[in-house]
Design an enzyme around this catalytic site. Structure first.
Site, PDB file in Angstrom:
ATOM      1  N   ARG A   1       0.742  -1.214   0.027  1.00  0.00           N
ATOM      2  CA  ARG A   1      -0.328   0.060   0.237  1.00  0.00           C
ATOM      3  C   ARG A   1       0.882   1.178  -0.075  1.00  0.00           C
ATOM      4  O   ARG A   1       1.682   1.275   0.838  1.00  0.00           O
ATOM      5  CB  ARG A   1      -0.945  -0.038   1.266  1.00  0.00           C
ATOM      6  CG  ARG A   1      -2.004   1.102   1.281  1.00  0.00           C
ATOM      7  CD  ARG A   1      -2.800   1.217   2.545  1.00  0.00           C
ATOM      8  NE  ARG A   1      -1.635   2.281   3.386  1.00  0.00           N
ATOM      9  CZ  ARG A   1      -2.327   2.650   4.559  1.00  0.00           C
ATOM     10  NH1 ARG A   1      -3.522   2.445   4.829  1.00  0.00           N
ATOM     11  NH2 ARG A   1      -1.726   3.350   5.230  1.00  0.00           N
TER      12      ARG A   1
ATOM     13  N   TYR B   1      -2.677  11.734   6.473  1.00  0.00           N
ATOM     14  CA  TYR B   1      -2.917  10.245   7.031  1.00  0.00           C
ATOM     15  C   TYR B   1      -1.910   9.464   6.207  1.00  0.00           C
ATOM     16  O   TYR B   1      -1.505   9.605   5.159  1.00  0.00           O
ATOM     17  CB  TYR B   1      -4.387   9.848   6.508  1.00  0.00           C
ATOM     18  CG  TYR B   1      -4.115   8.283   6.499  1.00  0.00           C
ATOM     19  CD1 TYR B   1      -4.278   7.516   5.362  1.00  0.00           C
ATOM     20  CD2 TYR B   1      -4.189   7.773   7.909  1.00  0.00           C
ATOM     21  CE1 TYR B   1      -4.220   6.238   5.522  1.00  0.00           C
ATOM     22  CE2 TYR B   1      -4.254   6.348   7.953  1.00  0.00           C
ATOM     23  CZ  TYR B   1      -4.134   5.565   6.850  1.00  0.00           C
ATOM     24  OH  TYR B   1      -4.017   4.150   6.934  1.00  0.00           O
TER      25      TYR B   1
ATOM     26  N   ASP C   1      -4.958   3.833   0.087  1.00  0.00           N
ATOM     27  CA  ASP C   1      -6.154   3.870   0.824  1.00  0.00           C
ATOM     28  C   ASP C   1      -6.565   5.441   1.086  1.00  0.00           C
ATOM     29  O   ASP C   1      -5.585   6.461   1.325  1.00  0.00           O
ATOM     30  CB  ASP C   1      -5.497   3.605   2.185  1.00  0.00           C
ATOM     31  CG  ASP C   1      -6.845   3.652   3.365  1.00  0.00           C
ATOM     32  OD1 ASP C   1      -6.494   2.971   4.468  1.00  0.00           O
ATOM     33  OD2 ASP C   1      -7.862   4.217   2.973  1.00  0.00           O
TER      34      ASP C   1
ATOM     35  N   GLU D   1      -8.850   2.047  -1.774  1.00  0.00           N
ATOM     36  CA  GLU D   1      -9.590   1.592  -0.324  1.00  0.00           C
ATOM     37  C   GLU D   1     -10.378   2.995   0.173  1.00  0.00           C
ATOM     38  O   GLU D   1      -9.899   4.053   0.363  1.00  0.00           O
ATOM     39  CB  GLU D   1      -8.475   1.088   0.856  1.00  0.00           C
ATOM     40  CG  GLU D   1      -9.070   0.870   1.921  1.00  0.00           C
ATOM     41  CD  GLU D   1      -8.086   0.326   3.071  1.00  0.00           C
ATOM     42  OE1 GLU D   1      -6.851   0.005   2.545  1.00  0.00           O
ATOM     43  OE2 GLU D   1      -8.383   0.642   4.294  1.00  0.00           O
TER      44      GLU D   1
ATOM     45  N   ARG E   1     -13.671  -5.467   4.143  1.00  0.00           N
ATOM     46  CA  ARG E   1     -12.393  -5.222   5.123  1.00  0.00           C
ATOM     47  C   ARG E   1     -12.583  -5.272   6.642  1.00  0.00           C
ATOM     48  O   ARG E   1     -11.840  -4.871   7.512  1.00  0.00           O
ATOM     49  CB  ARG E   1     -11.684  -3.629   4.840  1.00  0.00           C
ATOM     50  CG  ARG E   1     -11.294  -3.628   3.518  1.00  0.00           C
ATOM     51  CD  ARG E   1      -9.654  -3.874   3.380  1.00  0.00           C
ATOM     52  NE  ARG E   1      -8.953  -3.006   4.036  1.00  0.00           N
ATOM     53  CZ  ARG E   1      -7.981  -3.188   4.797  1.00  0.00           C
ATOM     54  NH1 ARG E   1      -7.675  -4.541   5.179  1.00  0.00           N
ATOM     55  NH2 ARG E   1      -7.363  -2.023   5.593  1.00  0.00           N
TER      56      ARG E   1
ATOM     57  N   GLU F   1      -3.689  -7.767   5.381  1.00  0.00           N
ATOM     58  CA  GLU F   1      -3.077  -6.674   6.045  1.00  0.00           C
ATOM     59  C   GLU F   1      -2.167  -6.731   7.036  1.00  0.00           C
ATOM     60  O   GLU F   1      -2.406  -7.560   8.032  1.00  0.00           O
ATOM     61  CB  GLU F   1      -3.962  -5.333   6.407  1.00  0.00           C
ATOM     62  CG  GLU F   1      -3.062  -4.354   6.745  1.00  0.00           C
ATOM     63  CD  GLU F   1      -4.121  -2.923   7.190  1.00  0.00           C
ATOM     64  OE1 GLU F   1      -5.096  -3.126   7.239  1.00  0.00           O
ATOM     65  OE2 GLU F   1      -3.591  -1.656   6.753  1.00  0.00           O
TER      66      GLU F   1
ATOM     67  N   TRP G   1     -11.550  12.150   9.286  1.00  0.00           N
ATOM     68  CA  TRP G   1      -9.716  11.549   9.429  1.00  0.00           C
ATOM     69  C   TRP G   1      -9.592  10.404   8.579  1.00  0.00           C
ATOM     70  O   TRP G   1     -10.387   9.354   8.682  1.00  0.00           O
ATOM     71  CB  TRP G   1      -9.331  11.747  10.644  1.00  0.00           C
ATOM     72  CG  TRP G   1      -7.887  11.346  10.611  1.00  0.00           C
ATOM     73  CD1 TRP G   1      -6.827  12.243  10.395  1.00  0.00           C
ATOM     74  CD2 TRP G   1      -7.504  10.004  10.892  1.00  0.00           C
ATOM     75  NE1 TRP G   1      -5.760  11.509  10.543  1.00  0.00           N
ATOM     76  CE2 TRP G   1      -5.919  10.150  10.844  1.00  0.00           C
ATOM     77  CE3 TRP G   1      -7.950   8.727  11.280  1.00  0.00           C
ATOM     78  CZ2 TRP G   1      -5.124   8.992  11.211  1.00  0.00           C
ATOM     79  CZ3 TRP G   1      -7.146   7.733  11.442  1.00  0.00           C
ATOM     80  CH2 TRP G   1      -5.813   7.761  11.546  1.00  0.00           C
TER      81      TRP G   1
END
Ligand code: CS2
Ligand code: MG
Length: 405
Positions: free
Chosen positions: A149, A161, A213, A239, A286, A342, A405
């Site tokens: 990722r 992030y 993501d 994602e 997920r 993950e 967030w």
């Protein structure tokens, strides 16, 4: 013969970051461990377990896993949500751990045995700028990962992030008396992300599975714009493109892109993601084992997903414990529509508390064949790392209004 629960305790420990662990002991001396970690709200789950569920657990038959799940889900009257479902999830994991230990088999054998030989994993690569990100991707490939990722900084923003400046590993929760505030600029992100991800694809070639993501930051129109700009990057998935409380918003986006979509890490029951699955608005679900009610409930989510050719890809960052990761691996090994796990790895301090039997090799994980979930918790070590208040960040638009967030 019943196997009675005679002791229940909750450990809150902080080897590099906070973890909440449930310990259940039976009258024949078997100890089961469950993860109850909810990043930034750990004490809420610890109290829900200690003050509300533990008294009702004592005396129950540890072998009645499904009945116990139903008892605490239906019996609370107040249902769903991350705190409730993480607490129920912890109990579920501990009871599966006990059952495996009692029968001297790894949990995946109790779930129907192996449906695969090993589990493909992906990990995080981060960089404030493209060169730093490419170095991070290269280091992950050298470690053997086949899926990575990629997250980068955004010009004009000093905190983003998924990326830390210079630190070895990324931990979103900052220790202190309150959340760190981060600015967000969607326009800058939409201009920058396609360049970054195209540069990564150019650098790594066609084979590496590349994930990104978006972390709930876009509205469906912006998400469609981003997806269109990434069609040629050949992403394994995009994602959390948009906050998915209103699941029907994904309908138009689904028609506008062929990029596989992954959603679910903030969801806690099958009812939270029912439309995403039954309308096939996503390609990967997920939900994290610990946050969605444990093995007993996530296996039901995956069973529904299988009907719609959706695959499981449970959330599994470093802010849920090795117990959750092990449970996810046991479930993944035994579930045919499981795609990828993950796996960020853990700070070395974590293994002073949690000794796990899972093994990483050549980009794949295997839970191991120890009885139960295969994780031992060193309580003396856990006591050496007291809880430290920590909060996930909050995000604001440049005008100061709140942002996801
Ligand atoms: C992220 C997480 O791993 C992911 O996909 O969404 O890092 C998430 O931000 C954290 O788990 C929050 O604690
Ligand atoms: Mg995520």
């Amino acid at each position: 013969m019943t196997r009675k629960i005679v002791d229940v305790d909750v450990l809150v420990t902080s080897p590099s970051r906070n973890f909440v662990t449930l310990r259940i002991t039976t009258d024949d001396g078997i100890v089961g461990w469950g993860d109850a970690t909810l990043n930034g709200r750990e004490l809420a789950v610890a109290s829900y377990l200690r003050d509300h569920l533990a008294p009702a657990l004592l005396g129950r038959d540890a072998d009645r896993i499904e009945d116990t799940w139903q008892y605490f889900y239906r019996g609370a009257y107040w249902r769903r949500g991350p705190v409730t479902m993480a607490a129920i999830g912890a109990i579920d994991l501990a009871l599966w751990d006990i059952k495996g230990k009692a029968l001297d088999v790894p949990v995946y054998q109790l779930l129907g045995g192996a449906a695969r030989d090993r589990i493909l994993t992906y990990t995080h690569a981060t960089g404030w700028d493209v060169p730093e990100l490419l170095d991070s991707v290269d280091r992950r490939r050298e470690q053997g990962f086949r899926a990575v990722r990629a997250q980068s900084g955004v010009p004009g923003l000093d905190k983003v992030y998924g990326v830390t400046k210079g630190a070895a590993s990324y931990e979103p929760a900052g220790r202190g008396a309150g959340p760190v505030e981060e600015d967000w600029d969607t326009s800058a992100y939409l201009r920058h992300a396609p360049k970054v991800l195209s540069a990564v694809r150019e650098h790594v070639g066609p084979d590496l599975k590349l994930l990104h993501d978006v972390h709930h930051r876009l509205n469906p129109t912006e998400a469609a714009r981003l997806a269109r700009s990434l069609e040629d990057v050949d992403l394994f998935w995009l994602e959390d493109v948009t906050p998915a409380e209103n699941q029907r918003l994904l309908r138009t986006l689904r028609q506008q892109t062929t990029i596989p979509l992954a959603i679910g890490e903030v969801f806690n029951t099958v009812w939270d993601c029912e439309h995403l699955i039954t309308e096939r608005l996503i390609d990967f679900i997920r939900t994290a084992v610990v946050h969605a009610g444990g093995i007993s409930h996530v296996r039901k989510i995956l069973a529904l997903a299988e009907v719609y050719q959706i695959k499981g890809a449970p959330h599994g960052p470093s802010d849920v414990s090795p117990i959750n990761l092990s449970a996810s691996l046991h479930l993944g090994l035994a579930t045919s529509n499981f795609a990828i796990q993950e796996y960020m790895g853990y700070d070395p301090l974590v293994s002073e508390v949690f000794q796990s039997s899972f093994r990483f090799e050549d980009g794949y994980l295997h839970p191991g064949d120890e009885p139960g979930l295969g994780v031992h918790v060193d309580e003396d070590a856990a006591a050496r790392f007291p809880y430290k208040q920590a909060y996930l960040p909050i995000a604001r638009e440049l005008d100061g209004s709140m942002k996801d967030w």
